[in-house]
Design a protein around this motif. Structure first.
Motif, short mmCIF file in Angstrom:
data_model
loop_
_atom_site.label_atom_id
_atom_site.label_comp_id
_atom_site.label_asym_id
_atom_site.label_seq_id
_atom_site.Cartn_x
_atom_site.Cartn_y
_atom_site.Cartn_z
N CYS A 133 6.38 1.22 -1.28
CA CYS A 133 5.17 1.82 -1.75
C CYS A 133 4.25 2.29 -0.45
O CYS A 133 3.45 3.00 -0.93
CB CYS A 133 4.43 0.98 -2.65
N GLU A 135 1.96 0.57 1.19
CA GLU A 135 0.72 -0.15 1.28
C GLU A 135 0.94 -1.09 2.55
O GLU A 135 1.76 -1.28 2.81
CB GLU A 135 0.34 -0.69 0.02
N ASN A 150 0.75 -4.35 -4.03
CA ASN A 150 1.95 -4.82 -5.40
C ASN A 150 2.88 -5.65 -5.34
O ASN A 150 3.84 -5.73 -6.32
CB ASN A 150 2.74 -3.27 -5.37
#
Length: 302
Positions: A133, A135, A150
């Motif tokens: 993702c 992040e 996440n």
């Protein structure tokens, strides 16, 4: 015959994986004055008087505490700080490759602990963002996991690499030969065993055959396992093999290698003694493979 690369990998510590989330236990071990800590600045360590410096928790700087485990009745940690100290005094703070001579002479036999600490430090250094993702990742499990907001979790990776001595002729005979190669960037006379990484969906034995064929044009048949060595430079496990050639004509690829040669034992001894052949150092499994084939110690090393 004792092989130094195996000695460096001996004396494995209990990694205590079940304790990595036990904050109370970790604090208790950290408070113990017998606990030993390795300070890592980024991915580098500062040897002191030619030795790997282990300090008490009270003398360790702030940073990420990494549980290495238990060994010889003690707890062992690493503290990973930012790279600032190593940048300011780069010649004094060494990466793992520069530490290998110090580890070879280390009376504490702490090489597996150092490999563990710097392997994790290298992994965290290059693994900053979640590949799923994007992040930012944060460490947990005492430095053995990285997780994003996440809850995508990353674990340390180790890449299997094969390293092999390839032989031809009647085993043990005077005319038996072994195959060594050299890269163009190496100093004159430096030769080593062939090596390469295992590809997806490939057995280790087939990786040996493919790498030798790609680099030298030599076809390998039987492949026997020799031994292995942690090699976190930055994230490898070196798996040693002995391969038997079924062809002997050499056609180097001029990419990985610029030369490859067959050596008899007599040629290897004479050239090593003369200094015209320079073999890998004793801390590498490459040296062990060569001396295993030769049948004893050889002079000279990188």
């Amino acid at each position: 015959m004792e092989y130094q690369h195996l000695r460096l990998a001996s004396g494995a510590h209990d990694r205590l994986a079940a304790r990595r989330h036990d904050e109370a236990w970790l604090e208790d071990r950290w408070a113990d004055p017998d606990t030993q800590v390795l300070v890592v600045a980024g991915t580098r360590v500062h040897p002191v008087d030619g030795r790997i410096p282990w300090v008490s928790p009270q003398d360790a700087p702030d940073g990420l505490r990494v549980l290495l485990g238990e060994h010889d009745g003690r707890s062992w940690f690493a503290v990973i700080t930012g790279p600032e100290a190593s940048v300011e005094a780069k010649d004094e703070w060494l990466p793992l490759r520069g530490l290998l001579p110090h580890l070879a002479d280390d009376t504490l036999a702490s090489a597996p602990l150092v490999f563990h600490a710097l392997g994790l430090a290298e992994w965290m250094w290059v693994t900053r963002f979640c590949p799923r993702c994007g992040e930012p990742l944060r460490p947990r499990a005492s430095g053995h996991e990285l997780a994003c907001p996440n809850d995508h979790v990353q674990f340390p990776r180790t890449d299997p690499a094969v390293i092999m001595v390839v032989t031809s002729g009647e085993p043990g005979s005077d005319d038996e030969r072994c195959l060594l190669g050299r890269q163009a960037v190496w100093p004159e006379g430096r030769y080593s065993t062939l090596a390469g990484f295992c590809e997806p969906g490939e057995t280790l034995e087939d990786a040996v055959r493919r790498e030798v064929l790609e680099e030298t044009g030599v076809v390998v048949g039987d492949v026997d396992y020799f031994g292995n060595q942690p090699w976190p430079l930055p994230a490898s496990l070196m798996l040693g093999f002995i391969g038997r050639a079924v062809s002997t004509e050499i056609q180097v690829d001029n990419v990985e290698l610029d030369d490859a040669r067959w050596f008899t034992r007599a040629q290897m001894k004479a050239e090593a003694e003369a200094g015209s052949l320079v073999l890998p150092g004793g801390v590498s499994i490459s040296r062990s493979l060569v001396e295993h084939w030769y049948g004893g110690p050889l002079p000279g090393q990188w």
